[in-house]
Motif scaffolding. Sequence first.
Motif, PDB file in Angstrom:
ATOM      1  N   UNK A  79     -68.278  38.641-105.367  1.00  0.00           N
ATOM      2  CA  UNK A  79     -69.049  37.740-106.226  1.00  0.00           C
ATOM      3  C   UNK A  79     -69.673  36.604-105.414  1.00  0.00           C
ATOM      4  N   UNK A  80     -70.870  36.200-105.795  1.00  0.00           N
ATOM      5  CA  UNK A  80     -71.498  35.069-105.118  1.00  0.00           C
ATOM      6  C   UNK A  80     -72.315  34.266-106.127  1.00  0.00           C
ATOM      7  N   UNK A  81     -72.691  33.060-105.734  1.00  0.00           N
ATOM      8  CA  UNK A  81     -73.474  32.194-106.606  1.00  0.00           C
ATOM      9  C   UNK A  81     -74.958  32.489-106.439  1.00  0.00           C
ATOM     10  N   UNK A  82     -75.636  32.736-107.548  1.00  0.00           N
ATOM     11  CA  UNK A  82     -77.082  32.942-107.519  1.00  0.00           C
ATOM     12  C   UNK A  82     -77.743  31.600-107.828  1.00  0.00           C
ATOM     13  N   UNK A  83     -78.463  31.050-106.840  1.00  0.00           N
ATOM     14  CA  UNK A  83     -79.156  29.779-107.034  1.00  0.00           C
ATOM     15  C   UNK A  83     -80.513  30.004-107.682  1.00  0.00           C
ATOM     16  N   UNK A  84     -80.919  29.063-108.530  1.00  0.00           N
ATOM     17  CA  UNK A  84     -82.251  29.119-109.139  1.00  0.00           C
ATOM     18  C   UNK A  84     -82.816  27.698-109.225  1.00  0.00           C
ATOM     19  N   UNK A  85     -83.962  27.502-108.594  1.00  0.00           N
ATOM     20  CA  UNK A  85     -84.629  26.193-108.587  1.00  0.00           C
ATOM     21  C   UNK A  85     -85.956  26.311-109.325  1.00  0.00           C
ATOM     22  N   UNK A  86     -86.284  25.280-110.086  1.00  0.00           N
ATOM     23  CA  UNK A  86     -87.623  25.216-110.652  1.00  0.00           C
ATOM     24  C   UNK A  86     -88.320  24.026-110.014  1.00  0.00           C
ATOM     25  N   UNK A 132     -83.364  29.643 -98.277  1.00  0.00           N
ATOM     26  CA  UNK A 132     -83.877  28.275 -98.128  1.00  0.00           C
ATOM     27  C   UNK A 132     -82.761  27.245 -98.291  1.00  0.00           C
ATOM     28  N   UNK A 133     -81.730  27.556 -99.073  1.00  0.00           N
ATOM     29  CA  UNK A 133     -80.578  26.654 -99.181  1.00  0.00           C
ATOM     30  C   UNK A 133     -79.867  26.567 -97.828  1.00  0.00           C
ATOM     31  N   UNK A 149     -84.164  21.358-101.716  1.00  0.00           N
ATOM     32  CA  UNK A 149     -83.087  22.357-101.784  1.00  0.00           C
ATOM     33  C   UNK A 149     -81.728  21.780-101.370  1.00  0.00           C
ATOM     34  N   UNK A 150     -81.697  20.449-101.284  1.00  0.00           N
ATOM     35  CA  UNK A 150     -80.436  19.708-101.157  1.00  0.00           C
ATOM     36  C   UNK A 150     -80.207  18.913-102.433  1.00  0.00           C
ATOM     37  N   UNK A 151     -81.307  18.361-102.962  1.00  0.00           N
ATOM     38  CA  UNK A 151     -81.219  17.508-104.152  1.00  0.00           C
ATOM     39  C   UNK A 151     -82.349  17.845-105.127  1.00  0.00           C
ATOM     40  N   UNK A 163     -74.273  17.296 -97.831  1.00  0.00           N
ATOM     41  CA  UNK A 163     -73.700  18.029 -98.949  1.00  0.00           C
ATOM     42  C   UNK A 163     -74.724  18.061-100.082  1.00  0.00           C
ATOM     43  N   UNK A 164     -75.048  19.248-100.597  1.00  0.00           N
ATOM     44  CA  UNK A 164     -76.045  19.302-101.672  1.00  0.00           C
ATOM     45  C   UNK A 164     -75.464  18.819-103.004  1.00  0.00           C
ATOM     46  N   UNK A 165     -76.339  18.623-103.969  1.00  0.00           N
ATOM     47  CA  UNK A 165     -75.898  18.139-105.288  1.00  0.00           C
ATOM     48  C   UNK A 165     -75.373  19.277-106.161  1.00  0.00           C
TER      49      UNK A 165
END
Length: 229
Positions: free
Chosen positions: A160-167, A187-188, A142-144, A198-200
Amino acid sequence: MVMNVKDKAKLRLKKLDVGNRFSNLPLPKASVLIPLMVKYGKLYVLFTVRSMKLRRSPGEVCFPGGRSDPTDRDEIATALREAKEEVGLHPEQADVVCSLVPAIDKTNSLVTPVVAFIEDTFHACPNPEEVSDVFSVPLEYFISPSKYTSMPFQRMGEVPFLMHSFEYDDPEQKTSFRIWGLTAHFVVFLALAVFRQKPTFQVQYDLDNLISSAEKNLMELYNVAKSKL
């Protein structure tokens, strides 16, 4: 003295413990437990998949958790009770480290994430009425991440906010899981708190002032939620 992975993480997380600082906000309360463990010398985080029998968000990846019960002493008690009900984690099996900055979900409930370490030998016993699967992901994902998307999200009248989505392609279960929404949000923040890298991908925090920027984001959302009450 060289600190091990677990002790280093606990030290950093305890500095971000909000305790009951937001408990007085007049919103319905809920908590989730974020179970951390050390496997193969790395930090892993445990997730659940909601049962398809559930009316709300069936099949979604989440953390054990739910609404506060009148018998719960505090947010930590809620998280531990829910974890026991959902995956058979007994309170004495959880080494609670901290409560992180809460978030406000789509029902305008205040959701507190409680972080706890569990043993990597923990064998989950999912309650089939609530949980269909349990899996773990390296926290550093959840960083890279290798598969990530985001989209700006705004409900009517909200900030407004950023919606994160990881697969995540799970090598143990030979399947893919999608981690997004509030679960990804929590988790981020956890990964940023532990690794201080700093995340990617883009995040809506001041990485030099992580907790104050997270609290500012929360209060902006709270002021919008309050105006709807």
